[in-house]
Design an enzyme around this catalytic site. Structure first.
Site, PDB file in Angstrom:
ATOM      1  N   CYS A 118       0.881  -1.161   0.133  1.00 14.51           N
ATOM      2  CA  CYS A 118      -0.199   0.043  -0.272  1.00 14.51           C
ATOM      3  C   CYS A 118       1.093   1.172  -0.147  1.00 14.51           C
ATOM      4  CB  CYS A 118      -1.081  -0.591   1.421  1.00 14.51           C
ATOM      5  SG  CYS A 118      -0.285   0.130   2.592  1.00 14.51           S
ATOM      6  N   CYS A 192      -3.423  -0.752  -2.418  1.00 12.35           N
ATOM      7  CA  CYS A 192      -4.480   0.458  -2.175  1.00 12.35           C
ATOM      8  C   CYS A 192      -4.476   1.471  -3.802  1.00 12.35           C
ATOM      9  CB  CYS A 192      -3.595   1.341  -1.275  1.00 12.35           C
ATOM     10  SG  CYS A 192      -2.619   3.326  -1.651  1.00 12.35           S
ATOM     11  N   CYS A 199       3.148   0.970  -8.240  1.00  9.59           N
ATOM     12  CA  CYS A 199       3.931   0.174  -7.777  1.00  9.59           C
ATOM     13  C   CYS A 199       4.943  -0.805  -8.927  1.00  9.59           C
ATOM     14  CB  CYS A 199       2.947  -1.099  -7.117  1.00  9.59           C
ATOM     15  SG  CYS A 199       4.131  -2.917  -6.534  1.00  9.59           S
TER      16      CYS A 199
END
Length: 257
Positions: A118, A192, A199
């Site tokens: 997250c 998230c 990411c």
């Protein structure tokens, strides 16, 4: 003697349509936006939106507004509701087809490594890491990290794990995702919406997204937000329990991003 006609169980009415079944199968692998399902399923946006509405009305699918881009919504399976409706479907056909015995203890072979991500690594991903480790008695190599880690754990994350699950993470500190760049993982799960977009890719890794709002986002005192942390931890716990079979039986799938 003519037998009275039995109603078709709601789950069968909803899931028997080929496209709706495909949507359910797609969402079983993680949370997706409509435009991503258009790409994954190969049907028009209007058609997919129509069938998603039927699945939502039937209680099998839920939608949450993206915490990264409020114009978007992520769809996901209501796993407990699906379980209840499936059990009812079997029982409606024959009593012996009701809920069966509990599954055997989770014991992955070969070992499995899972990363939760997250933004702050101070609440959602830490809760997920702790709960997966608890459900597997440490038999899964489980870590979590943040794309922009906070200075410390959110007090309510520490509290909810201690009070609701008997897990102590006192002394745990947020970890930056960059520190794990060279580590191999079988599964990476983003919790998230913002972290999902930033990411980095991990090679040969199954990607799953769970669109779970930040329980601290509403603001207020820790006491004010604690019920939200309780609800968030409960949702993550449900998702973890349904994740376990997928860790060893499903193929590697990359989320459409």
């Amino acid at each position: 003697m003519v037998l009275s006609r039995q109603p078709v169980p709601p789950f069968l009415q909803l899931a028997a349509h080929p496209l709706r079944w495909q949507l359910l199968a797609t969402l079983s692998g993680g949370d997706y936006r409509v435009r991503e399902m258009v790409t994954l399923v190969g049907e028009s946006q209007n058609l997919i939106s129509y069938h998603l509405r039927l699945l939502r009305d039937g209680g099998l699918v839920r939608a949450t507004r993206s915490s990264f881009d409020g114009r978007d919504s992520y769809y996901h399976l209501d796993l407990d509701r699906c379980t209840q409706m499936l059990a009812g479907t079997g029982t409606a056909l024959h009593p012996a087809l009701g809920p069966g015995p509990a599954p055997p203890p989770f014991d992955p072979t070969p070992p499995v490594a899972v990363l939760f991500v997250c933004t702050g690594n101070s609440a959602r991903s830490v809760i997920a890491e702790a709960l997966l480790r608890r459900h597997t008695s440490g038999r899964v190599d489980t870590v979590s990290a943040g794309t922009r880690p906070k200075p410390g754990m959110h007090p309510n994350a520490v509290r909810v794990l201690r009070e609701e699950f008997g897990i102590d993470i006192a002394g745990r500190h947020p970890r930056h995702l960059d520190t794990l760049a060279d580590s191999p993982f079988d599964t990476v799960i983003t919790l998230c919406d913002k972290a999902r977009e930033v990411c980095p890719e991990f090679d040969d890794t199954r990607w799953i997204h769970w669109s779970i709002p930040d329980p601290a986002a509403a603001g207020g005192t820790d006491e004010d937000t604690y019920p939200t942390f309780q609800a968030t931890a409960a949702e993550i716990d449900i998702r973890i329990r349904y994740l376990l079979p997928a860790l060893t039986t499903e193929p590697v799938i990359r989320s459409a991003r």
